[in-house]
Design a protein around this motif. Sequence first.
Motif, PDB file in Angstrom:
ATOM      1  N   VAL A  44      99.719  12.601  67.333  1.00 11.44           N
ATOM      2  CA  VAL A  44     100.959  13.170  67.516  1.00 11.44           C
ATOM      3  C   VAL A  44     101.871  13.312  66.119  1.00 11.44           C
ATOM      4  O   VAL A  44     102.575  14.401  65.925  1.00 11.44           O
ATOM      5  N   GLU A  45     101.722  12.153  65.513  1.00 10.49           N
ATOM      6  CA  GLU A  45     102.238  12.129  64.068  1.00 10.49           C
ATOM      7  C   GLU A  45     102.024  13.267  63.428  1.00 10.49           C
ATOM      8  O   GLU A  45     102.859  13.918  62.506  1.00 10.49           O
ATOM      9  N   GLN A  46     100.890  13.763  63.436  1.00  6.80           N
ATOM     10  CA  GLN A  46     100.254  14.984  62.551  1.00  6.80           C
ATOM     11  C   GLN A  46     100.733  16.131  63.045  1.00  6.80           C
ATOM     12  O   GLN A  46     100.986  17.028  62.179  1.00  6.80           O
ATOM     13  N   PHE A  47     100.928  16.090  64.297  1.00  5.11           N
ATOM     14  CA  PHE A  47     101.300  17.593  64.948  1.00  5.11           C
ATOM     15  C   PHE A  47     102.812  17.745  64.780  1.00  5.11           C
ATOM     16  O   PHE A  47     103.348  18.960  64.487  1.00  5.11           O
ATOM     17  N   LEU A  48     103.896  16.748  64.901  1.00  3.20           N
ATOM     18  CA  LEU A  48     105.095  16.860  64.884  1.00  3.20           C
ATOM     19  C   LEU A  48     105.662  17.315  63.459  1.00  3.20           C
ATOM     20  O   LEU A  48     105.217  17.075  62.412  1.00  3.20           O
ATOM     21  N   GLN A  49     106.610  18.490  63.516  1.00  2.71           N
ATOM     22  CA  GLN A  49     107.184  18.839  62.350  1.00  2.71           C
ATOM     23  C   GLN A  49     108.535  17.997  62.250  1.00  2.71           C
ATOM     24  O   GLN A  49     109.148  17.349  63.061  1.00  2.71           O
ATOM     25  N   PRO A  50     109.049  18.009  60.910  1.00  2.00           N
ATOM     26  CA  PRO A  50     110.297  17.328  60.546  1.00  2.00           C
ATOM     27  C   PRO A  50     111.447  17.588  61.321  1.00  2.00           C
ATOM     28  O   PRO A  50     112.143  16.593  61.753  1.00  2.00           O
ATOM     29  N   ALA A  51     111.525  18.856  61.840  1.00  2.00           N
ATOM     30  CA  ALA A  51     112.710  19.160  62.481  1.00  2.00           C
ATOM     31  C   ALA A  51     112.723  18.816  64.123  1.00  2.00           C
ATOM     32  O   ALA A  51     113.599  19.078  64.600  1.00  2.00           O
ATOM     33  N   ASP A  52     111.492  18.366  64.652  1.00  2.00           N
ATOM     34  CA  ASP A  52     111.315  18.188  65.853  1.00  2.00           C
ATOM     35  C   ASP A  52     111.660  17.070  66.380  1.00  2.00           C
ATOM     36  O   ASP A  52     112.047  16.041  65.418  1.00  2.00           O
ATOM     37  N   ASN A  53     112.101  16.836  67.539  1.00  2.00           N
ATOM     38  CA  ASN A  53     112.822  15.832  68.196  1.00  2.00           C
ATOM     39  C   ASN A  53     111.871  14.805  69.289  1.00  2.00           C
ATOM     40  O   ASN A  53     111.846  15.785  70.316  1.00  2.00           O
ATOM     41  N   VAL A  54     111.598  13.817  69.237  1.00  2.00           N
ATOM     42  CA  VAL A  54     111.013  13.030  70.577  1.00  2.00           C
ATOM     43  C   VAL A  54     112.042  12.475  71.255  1.00  2.00           C
ATOM     44  O   VAL A  54     112.603  11.454  70.794  1.00  2.00           O
ATOM     45  N   ILE A  55     112.235  12.963  72.255  1.00  2.00           N
ATOM     46  CA  ILE A  55     113.308  12.214  73.355  1.00  2.00           C
ATOM     47  C   ILE A  55     112.790  11.012  73.737  1.00  2.00           C
ATOM     48  O   ILE A  55     113.700  10.023  73.767  1.00  2.00           O
ATOM     49  N   ALA A  56     111.666  10.860  74.074  1.00  2.00           N
ATOM     50  CA  ALA A  56     110.943   9.570  74.683  1.00  2.00           C
ATOM     51  C   ALA A  56     109.677   9.453  74.556  1.00  2.00           C
ATOM     52  O   ALA A  56     109.028  10.763  74.582  1.00  2.00           O
ATOM     53  N   GLU A  57     108.862   8.216  74.614  1.00  2.60           N
ATOM     54  CA  GLU A  57     107.370   8.158  74.928  1.00  2.60           C
ATOM     55  C   GLU A  57     107.231   7.228  75.790  1.00  2.60           C
ATOM     56  O   GLU A  57     107.803   6.369  76.181  1.00  2.60           O
ATOM     57  N   PHE A  58     106.057   7.735  76.553  1.00  3.89           N
ATOM     58  CA  PHE A  58     105.797   7.043  77.921  1.00  3.89           C
ATOM     59  C   PHE A  58     104.117   6.523  77.589  1.00  3.89           C
ATOM     60  O   PHE A  58     103.253   7.448  77.163  1.00  3.89           O
ATOM     61  N   THR A  59     103.640   5.312  77.770  1.00  3.90           N
ATOM     62  CA  THR A  59     102.543   4.632  77.730  1.00  3.90           C
ATOM     63  C   THR A  59     101.973   4.287  79.013  1.00  3.90           C
ATOM     64  O   THR A  59     102.647   3.631  79.390  1.00  3.90           O
ATOM     65  N   GLU A  60     100.613   4.850  79.284  1.00  2.00           N
ATOM     66  CA  GLU A  60     100.091   4.362  80.437  1.00  2.00           C
ATOM     67  C   GLU A  60      98.654   3.680  80.288  1.00  2.00           C
ATOM     68  O   GLU A  60      97.946   4.016  79.399  1.00  2.00           O
ATOM     69  N   ILE A  61      98.573   2.631  80.905  1.00  2.00           N
ATOM     70  CA  ILE A  61      97.135   2.081  80.895  1.00  2.00           C
ATOM     71  C   ILE A  61      96.592   2.238  82.583  1.00  2.00           C
ATOM     72  O   ILE A  61      96.874   1.553  83.351  1.00  2.00           O
ATOM     73  N   GLN A  62      95.992   3.370  82.739  1.00  2.00           N
ATOM     74  CA  GLN A  62      95.535   3.583  83.929  1.00  2.00           C
ATOM     75  C   GLN A  62      94.261   4.739  83.955  1.00  2.00           C
ATOM     76  O   GLN A  62      94.148   5.503  82.840  1.00  2.00           O
ATOM     77  N   SER A  63      93.444   4.790  84.859  1.00  2.00           N
ATOM     78  CA  SER A  63      92.359   5.729  84.937  1.00  2.00           C
ATOM     79  C   SER A  63      93.116   7.038  85.104  1.00  2.00           C
ATOM     80  O   SER A  63      93.917   7.427  86.042  1.00  2.00           O
ATOM     81  N   GLY A  64      92.521   8.181  84.553  1.00  2.00           N
ATOM     82  CA  GLY A  64      92.865   9.534  84.434  1.00  2.00           C
ATOM     83  C   GLY A  64      92.572   9.977  85.966  1.00  2.00           C
ATOM     84  O   GLY A  64      93.089  11.077  86.330  1.00  2.00           O
ATOM     85  N   LYS A  65      91.801   9.552  86.784  1.00  2.00           N
ATOM     86  CA  LYS A  65      91.495  10.122  88.037  1.00  2.00           C
ATOM     87  C   LYS A  65      92.707   9.994  89.059  1.00  2.00           C
ATOM     88  O   LYS A  65      92.711  10.721  90.056  1.00  2.00           O
ATOM     89  N   ARG A  66      93.688   9.102  88.719  1.00  3.54           N
ATOM     90  CA  ARG A  66      94.854   9.163  89.593  1.00  3.54           C
ATOM     91  C   ARG A  66      95.824   9.797  89.223  1.00  3.54           C
ATOM     92  O   ARG A  66      96.227  10.006  88.184  1.00  3.54           O
ATOM     93  N   ASP A  67      96.206  10.576  90.133  1.00  2.00           N
ATOM     94  CA  ASP A  67      97.617  11.598  90.059  1.00  2.00           C
ATOM     95  C   ASP A  67      98.763  10.748  90.236  1.00  2.00           C
ATOM     96  O   ASP A  67      99.872  11.408  89.882  1.00  2.00           O
ATOM     97  N   ASP A  68      98.908   9.807  90.756  1.00  2.00           N
ATOM     98  CA  ASP A  68     100.261   8.911  91.152  1.00  2.00           C
ATOM     99  C   ASP A  68     100.439   7.894  89.755  1.00  2.00           C
ATOM    100  O   ASP A  68     101.134   6.802  90.096  1.00  2.00           O
ATOM    101  N   ARG A  69     100.127   8.299  88.745  1.00  2.00           N
ATOM    102  CA  ARG A  69     100.603   7.368  87.450  1.00  2.00           C
ATOM    103  C   ARG A  69     101.976   7.446  87.446  1.00  2.00           C
ATOM    104  O   ARG A  69     102.699   8.315  87.151  1.00  2.00           O
ATOM    105  N   THR A  70     102.580   6.120  87.387  1.00  2.00           N
ATOM    106  CA  THR A  70     104.076   5.936  87.067  1.00  2.00           C
ATOM    107  C   THR A  70     104.493   6.554  86.012  1.00  2.00           C
ATOM    108  O   THR A  70     105.394   7.180  85.919  1.00  2.00           O
ATOM    109  N   GLU A  71     104.044   6.161  85.013  1.00  2.00           N
ATOM    110  CA  GLU A  71     104.669   6.581  83.631  1.00  2.00           C
ATOM    111  C   GLU A  71     104.515   7.941  83.308  1.00  2.00           C
ATOM    112  O   GLU A  71     105.424   8.909  82.746  1.00  2.00           O
ATOM    113  N   LEU A  72     103.430   8.571  83.800  1.00  2.00           N
ATOM    114  CA  LEU A  72     103.184   9.994  83.819  1.00  2.00           C
ATOM    115  C   LEU A  72     104.209  10.887  84.524  1.00  2.00           C
ATOM    116  O   LEU A  72     104.992  11.897  84.076  1.00  2.00           O
ATOM    117  N   TRP A  73     104.593  10.408  85.859  1.00  2.00           N
ATOM    118  CA  TRP A  73     105.723  11.012  86.476  1.00  2.00           C
ATOM    119  C   TRP A  73     107.066  11.032  86.082  1.00  2.00           C
ATOM    120  O   TRP A  73     108.103  11.675  85.945  1.00  2.00           O
TER     121      TRP A  73
END
Length: 217
Positions: free
Chosen positions: A29-58
């Motif tokens: 992510v750090e390598q992708f972002l440009q100096p002028a870009d703005n990150v509003i928020a970051e969400f981190t999840e510890i969960q299997s990708g099989k589940r669609d009801d991930r709290t932080e994702l939603w």
Amino acid sequence: MAEYVVYYRVSTERQGRSGLGLEAQRAMVEQFLQPADNVIAEFTEIQSGKRDDRTELWNAINLVKKTRSKLLIPKLDRFSRKVSFISGIIDQGIELTVCEHPNVSIFFLHLLACFAEEERRQISERTRAALRAAKKRGTELGRNAQALAVQRRLEKQDFFETIRAEFEQAVAEAGSLSGAARLLNDRGVKTAKGGKWYPQTVCNYKPLSVAGHARCL
């Protein structure tokens, strides 16, 4: 300037505590972002990708809708490996940006989703095949042992995905197990336990790479 909501995911608490998977994702992510870009928020999840009801994702998706920003993910498989889920999110008007493939079209994103889903299917099939082979050899696996074996295999695969590019590049450049181990160590790539690479360690991960089931010579 672009505004992003960033979503990170690891599959296990061990990966979350060690920071191995998250560290690699944050670097992308750090390598992708440009100096002028703005990150509003970051969400981190510890969960299997099989589940669609991930709290932080939603939480991330809802914030994207509210702020009309873009959802930024390091790799598509950190978001989901299900074609139907990824397509459904795109159909809702969510602008999905993948650090690994930053300039792809919606059509290509759907193709990537197909590849991710197929990869998950193959991982699952290899796991089931390994368990069937173990039983055929007369190995008695209790429920707990079986669950642990599956979990460890998936954890190994999940970690490998975070270093796949560096690993396969080192193997291709070195041409030998010891050479690949030396390159990985020189480039600061850590093993799943945060240690150094040795020829046998490289050998243990080779079946997961593009080389497939190539033997370690």
